[in-house]
Design an enzyme around this catalytic site. Structure first.
Site, short mmCIF file in Angstrom:
data_model
loop_
_atom_site.label_atom_id
_atom_site.label_comp_id
_atom_site.label_asym_id
_atom_site.label_seq_id
_atom_site.Cartn_x
_atom_site.Cartn_y
_atom_site.Cartn_z
N LYS A 173 0.87 -1.18 0.00
CA LYS A 173 0.00 0.00 0.00
C LYS A 173 0.90 1.23 0.00
O LYS A 173 1.95 1.24 0.67
CB LYS A 173 -0.88 -0.04 1.25
CG LYS A 173 -1.87 1.11 1.36
CD LYS A 173 -2.74 0.95 2.60
CE LYS A 173 -3.79 2.04 2.72
NZ LYS A 173 -4.64 1.86 3.92
N SER A 178 -9.51 2.05 3.00
CA SER A 178 -8.63 2.79 2.12
C SER A 178 -7.63 1.88 1.38
O SER A 178 -7.01 2.35 0.42
CB SER A 178 -7.87 3.83 2.93
OG SER A 178 -7.04 3.21 3.90
N SER A 216 -9.66 -0.30 7.30
CA SER A 216 -9.13 -0.24 5.93
C SER A 216 -8.46 -1.49 5.40
O SER A 216 -8.12 -1.56 4.23
CB SER A 216 -8.15 0.92 5.79
OG SER A 216 -8.88 2.10 5.64
N1 GLN Z 1 -12.95 4.40 6.63
C1 GLN Z 1 -12.23 4.86 7.77
C2 GLN Z 1 -11.79 6.29 7.56
O1 GLN Z 1 -12.12 6.83 6.57
C3 GLN Z 1 -11.07 3.97 8.07
C4 GLN Z 1 -9.86 4.27 7.26
C5 GLN Z 1 -8.67 3.43 7.64
O2 GLN Z 1 -8.80 2.42 8.34
N2 GLN Z 1 -7.50 3.88 7.22
O3 GLN Z 1 -11.14 6.87 8.36
#
Ligand code: GLN
Length: 506
Positions: free
Chosen positions: A83, A162, A186
């Protein structure tokens, strides 16, 4: 080796590829070439932000030398990609943001070096960097400053976020495994949306050194692959103390999760290998907020766990709903602080024209950050400001503690907790892109365990509406990764949801 066999190398998972490499049936260079070709063929998915064939092939040659010398470590020569929030010396790192366009780190993140081919690393070959929401903020990958990622099961739908590039790439068989990060879901949510397996370990299990920081008290790295066994292989190499570089990394030696899984699968000869496992089902995870197709798949998977001997018990996590406001106060508060380093002075985007220093800060930050990052900086700065700190930030921290305590109460009645990962299957691209709150609400089942710092995983559990994959979430108690992976492994020995590939992979 004969080139006919090469045709289906992408059908193999991490463990199978490693076995072929160790038996010298195929070289790491051949495997790398095969996957690079597939990545190029599936460029339309938008999963990658950086690929560099020369760099990857050079790494594969190093792996081949180690293999030729007789080294037999379990990941040697197998490709993966990271990532784009893990900093890498050999590839640019953007965190999905214009702020870091063309940025190149002078060092590798700990997770990257532990998995990689350099001395002391597990010997995996890096195929490139994977698309993600800007600074890992989002649930659909539409917040990437570069391009959206398409879901390989249906290219009109999001892959989740994400870590959407990681999930889409693994699901489409562009690589056997990838790294992801999970701050509030994410790893788990995109794994669920694309039908792959992913685990977010206990907070502190993997070093955060070299991960572009979003919310430091929540951020955690983890593997994404097709099976629990493949995740176990990666996690064993990724995890472990790194106290000199990340003071929050746990001072516990890395466990050899894969050996644990294999040793315990002897129990598979028993028809009830999970007879000692009590699975807690929080009432709050099975209510009207979850769509019926998702619930049906989750219940189907739980029935399979029962067949394997597990007992299902009802548990209560009364503060589940509050995890949304609590997370969306704490995570932006930490993000606003973490992102203050992007000032146009030391690194990152600097505006071309400005009148004075303040103007340079303002223009560089306004140009460099996208809408969601800007929104979070503003919310975070607000909740940390004098006069509001007690009302929002401190209050959220107190509720965070209560949420963690509720989990401990639940764990007196059960060993692991199960439920859906997300209330729906993957939604259409654009469906929620103008509505940040709709995105936040969809995080309902992943945020509470993140706030508590607990390990959680997503395990492919079947399909829901529109033929889209559904993930079963398993949440463990602190340091319970082996137990989670073990339960998922038994489930995967008995089912084949994790082996399904998108028939129409773009
Ligand atoms: N969807 C969550 C956010 O937007 C989690 C994102 C993540 O785990 N990086 O913060």
């Amino acid at each position: 080796m004969n080139s006919g066999t090469n045709l289906d190398l992408h059908e193999l998972g991490v463990a199978q590829l490693a076995a072929k490499l160790a038996a010298r049936e195929v070289s790491s260079v051949e495997v790398t070439q095969h996957f690079l070709k597939r990545i190029a063929q599936h460029d339309r998915l938008g999963a990658f932000l950086a690929v560099d064939a020369e760099v990857s092939l050079a790494q594969a040659r190093v792996a081949d030398i180690r293999l030729a010398a007789g080294e037999r470590s379990p990941l040697l020569g197998v490709p993966l990609a990271h990532k784009d929030v893990f900093v890498t010396r050999d590839f640019p790192t953007t965190a999905g943001s214009k702020m870091l366009e063309n940025y190149r780190s002078p060092f590798d993140a700990t997770v990257v070096s532990r998995l990689g081919v350099s001395a002391g690393g597990a010997g995996m070959v890096t195929l490139g960097k994977l698309n993600c929401d800007e600074f890992a903020m989002g649930s659909s990958n539409e917040n990437s400053a570069y391009k959206p990622v398409l879901n390989p099961w249906d290219s009109s739908r999001v892959p989740g976020g994400s870590s959407g590039g990681s999930a889409a790439a693994v699901a489409a068989r562009l690589l056997p495994a990838a790294t992801g990060t999970d701050t509030g879901g994410s790893i788990r949510q995109p794994a669920s949306f694309t039908g792959i397996t992913g685990i977010k370990p206990t907070y502190g299990r993997c070093s955060r050194y070299g991960m572009v920081a979003f919310a430091s008290s929540l951020d955690q790295a983890g593997p994404m692959a097709r099976s629990a066994l493949d995740c176990a292989l990666l996690l064993s190499a990724m995890a472990g103390p790194d106290l000199d570089r990340d003071s929050t990394s746990l001072d516990l030696p890395a466990t050899d999760y894969a050996t644990y899984l294999i040793a315990n699968s002897d129990r598979a000869s028993s028809t009830t290998p999970l007879k000692d496992l009590r699975i807690g089902l929080p009432t709050q995870f099975f209510g009207a907020g979850c769509s019926p197709d998702v619930l049906a798949a989750v219940r189907g998977a739980l029935a399979e766990f029962e067949k394997l001997g597990a007992t299902l018990v009802d548990v209560d996590l009364p503060l589940t709903e509050l995890s949304i406001p609590v997370y969306y106060v704490i995570a932006p508060a930490e993000a606003s602080s973490n992102l203050s380093r992007f000032d146009g002075v030391r690194y990152g985007h600097r505006a071309a024209h400005y009148s004075d220093l303040t103007d340079m800060y303002k223009k560089s930050r306004s140009e460099g950050f996208g809408d969601e990052a800007t929104r979070r900086i503003m919310i975070g700065t607000y909740v940390l400001s004098h006069g509001y700190y007690d009302a929002y930030y401190l209050k959220a921290q107190k509720i965070r503690r209560l949420i963690a305590q509720d989990f401990q109460k639940a764990f007196t009645q059960c060993d692991v907790i199960a439920g859906p990962v997300s209330p729906t299957v993957a939604w259409k691209i654009g469906e929620k892109s103008d509505d940040p709150v709709a995105n936040y609400l969809a995080d309902i089942y992943t945020l509470s365990s993140s706030l508590a710092g607990l390990p959680g995983m997503s395990v492919p559990a079947g399909f829901g509406a529109h033929g889209m994959p559904v993930g079963l979430q398993l949440i463990g108690n602190y340091f319970g990764e082996a137990q989670l992976l073990g339960a998922a492994h038994q489930f995967q020995l008995a089912t084949d949801w994790h082996q399904k590939a998108p028939g129409t992979a773009a």
